[in-house]
Design a protein around this motif. Sequence first.
Motif, PDB file in Angstrom:
ATOM      1  N   SER A 128      -2.372  19.089  16.528  1.00  0.00           N
ATOM      2  CA  SER A 128      -2.983  18.121  15.625  1.00  0.00           C
ATOM      3  C   SER A 128      -2.055  16.939  15.365  1.00  0.00           C
ATOM      4  N   THR A 129      -2.635  15.758  15.239  1.00  0.00           N
ATOM      5  CA  THR A 129      -1.870  14.558  14.892  1.00  0.00           C
ATOM      6  C   THR A 129      -1.533  14.515  13.406  1.00  0.00           C
ATOM      7  N   HIS A 130      -2.136  15.384  12.613  1.00  0.00           N
ATOM      8  CA  HIS A 130      -1.876  15.451  11.184  1.00  0.00           C
ATOM      9  C   HIS A 130      -0.936  16.623  10.918  1.00  0.00           C
TER      10      HIS A 130
ATOM     11  N   PRO B 198      -7.200  16.761  18.707  1.00  0.00           N
ATOM     12  CA  PRO B 198      -5.943  16.432  18.014  1.00  0.00           C
ATOM     13  C   PRO B 198      -6.151  15.672  16.713  1.00  0.00           C
ATOM     14  N   ASP B 199      -7.187  14.842  16.610  1.00  0.00           N
ATOM     15  CA  ASP B 199      -7.369  14.050  15.391  1.00  0.00           C
ATOM     16  C   ASP B 199      -8.398  14.650  14.441  1.00  0.00           C
TER      17      ASP B 199
ATOM     18  N   ARG C  71      -5.025  15.542  26.294  1.00  0.00           N
ATOM     19  CA  ARG C  71      -4.121  14.945  25.324  1.00  0.00           C
ATOM     20  C   ARG C  71      -3.329  15.987  24.561  1.00  0.00           C
ATOM     21  N   ARG C  72      -3.749  17.239  24.628  1.00  0.00           N
ATOM     22  CA  ARG C  72      -2.975  18.273  23.972  1.00  0.00           C
ATOM     23  C   ARG C  72      -1.686  18.503  24.749  1.00  0.00           C
TER      24      ARG C  72
END
Length: 708
Positions: A344-346, A410-411, A707-708
């Motif tokens: 995750s981007t968070h 991811p987002d 993208r992971r």
Amino acid sequence: MVNGQIENDALPHAHEGSDTSTHVPATVSEGGPVMDASSPTPHSVHIPANTIVLTFDDGPDPRWTPAVLEVLRRHHVPGTFFVVGSEAARYPWLLQDIRAAGSEVGLHTFTHPDLSTSSRMRVDRELTETQLVVNGATGESSYLIRPPFSSTAGAVDDLDLASFQLTESMGYMTVLSDVDSRDWQRPGVDAIVRNSTPPPGVGGVVLMHDAGGDRSQTVAALDRLIPTLQQQGFRFTTPTAALGLPPNNRPAPVADRVLGRTVLAAVGAAGAVVQVLTWALLVVGVLILLRLALMLVIAVRHKRLRHRRGFSWGPPVAEPASVIVPAYNESANIASTVRSLVASTHPVEVIVVDDGSTDGTADIVEALGLPGVRVLRQVNGGKASALNHGIAHARHELVVMIDGDTIFAPDTIARLVEPFADPTVGAVAGNAKVANRRGLIGRWQHIEYVMGFNVDRRVFDLGHCMPTIPGAVGAFRREILVAVGGVSEDTLAEDTDVTMAICRRGWWVVYQEHARAWTEAPASLGQLWRQRYRWSYGTMQSMWKHRHAVVERGAAGRFGRRGLAHLAIFQVLLPLLSPLIDVFLIYGLVFLDPWTTLALWGAVLAVQFVAAVIAFRLEREPMGVLWALPLQQIVYRQVMYAVLIRSTISALAGIRLGWQKLRRLGGLDTLLARNAAGTEPAEQAPPAPGSVVEDPEPLTEGAVLQRR
């Protein structure tokens, strides 16, 4: 079936006539309209000179039969009414009126078939059922019949004669006609009078109709014909009186009268039931279509509000989130789920609560060795217990709860927590999507998620009455979860239960369409049944638990009178009545005009297809899957009806159910990659967190995984 036979309007065509007549004796073909086919040499009998027998076919009719009787009464002449049993069963009092007026009742079969091409069993049934109706309506029986599609004696062929002999063996006498008014053509009053007038001094049986369409010309012609012929010296009587035969209408045996009244009662009940069901179907259909239109309008408005230039929930939410993953025997997917969360981007912490798994779920997670991931083990206590265990150990105030078979982009979490920038938002429902949608059952569920669940969430969001945050993707303020007592174990739908509790506390629960998560849906009808049975039953439990919200004030009352009322009407009551649509489809195909029935069904399907297109555009989903929509209406919808009916029975009986864990096939990332490589479900990903929502750029699910 009873009413279907009563309503049957499909009349077979008469067979070809005299071309096949090779054995009809001259005693029949050159005789009169009354047949005696029982003797070794069949023959027909003429009506005496200057004698007129007025006969009326295809009735009774509630409008025209009384009008004809009124003319006969006024001129003091009798008539003979050859009644269709199905119509007589609908209007039995008209048979009583016929007898009270001094006229006779004869038989014209029950459903108006061509007897000359019917089997012996069919002929017997047609006459027996009509006789029973006459027995029940008048207390009398009749031995006179007029076969449908019959004409004069000169038109009798071999098939006709054989049918006359068959009905004679059953105790009936056939009455044809020798003077045809042709009133069914509606040629005008003058023409009907002219066609109905026999040559001077000649007797005859006049054929008219008291049903089957507009008979105003018949009534007017009859009013002129009778006095005209009386002035010419003709007398009017019945076939039996004209030929000196025993009376046609005689008291029926008691057993036949009782049976006849029973038949009439059954027909009346069937007609009443069909009438009630018809109105119910109309109401259900109108409400469903109105709801569909209204929901789509509101959903489109929701989309525009969230995508309008300058829209923002507030400053970016950077606060970390605790992600709780309850897991019971999730070895097939748990590794993919956890990896997607860690990517995750968070900033997040991941808490996997192993609820007594026996397949090594916890060991798989621990073996991954991923940072920020904790595993909590507990004795099997159910999903609610596992979630509460995770909440108790969560380190952050923002809590995300997901299922153990779910993949996040991811987002996703960053998108999911964005609305918490608004202090009135207490919880957020994400956008759950079906990952395994390449099979037919998967496609059906994908259509349902897009057309149903996500459209509903848009509407509930604007109405501040969200009843359910999907278990696959939802976020909460921890303080609110603690305030409502955590995730309740009172119901099987713990996600619905806790969402309703939050709404009743006055918090706004919103739908974040860009917070996408892919979940493995049931892959067989059996698994689908178990899952939806638990969902449906749990929703009913939650509705009952929070029923007092309907009469409460403030935010709780708003939720009760909007959210709960909507669920009760459109997800319980109307779906319970919706099988009427399928019942009437079958009824129309069998007993009514099948093409008209199919056209109406097609129109309904077209409306649903338009709605599906709008819903798929809202979600930026490819529409190739919509070819499965008609099949969904034939199979999938019926399974959902059965689930709801069983759930309702279980709820009323107070039956308790367990968690009902589904068997997972696994390989979620493989499923997503396969989908992205094929024709579906290449989607549009949301813009980066915190940016203005205008026109999201395309991003396939395969790219999400890369993208992971």
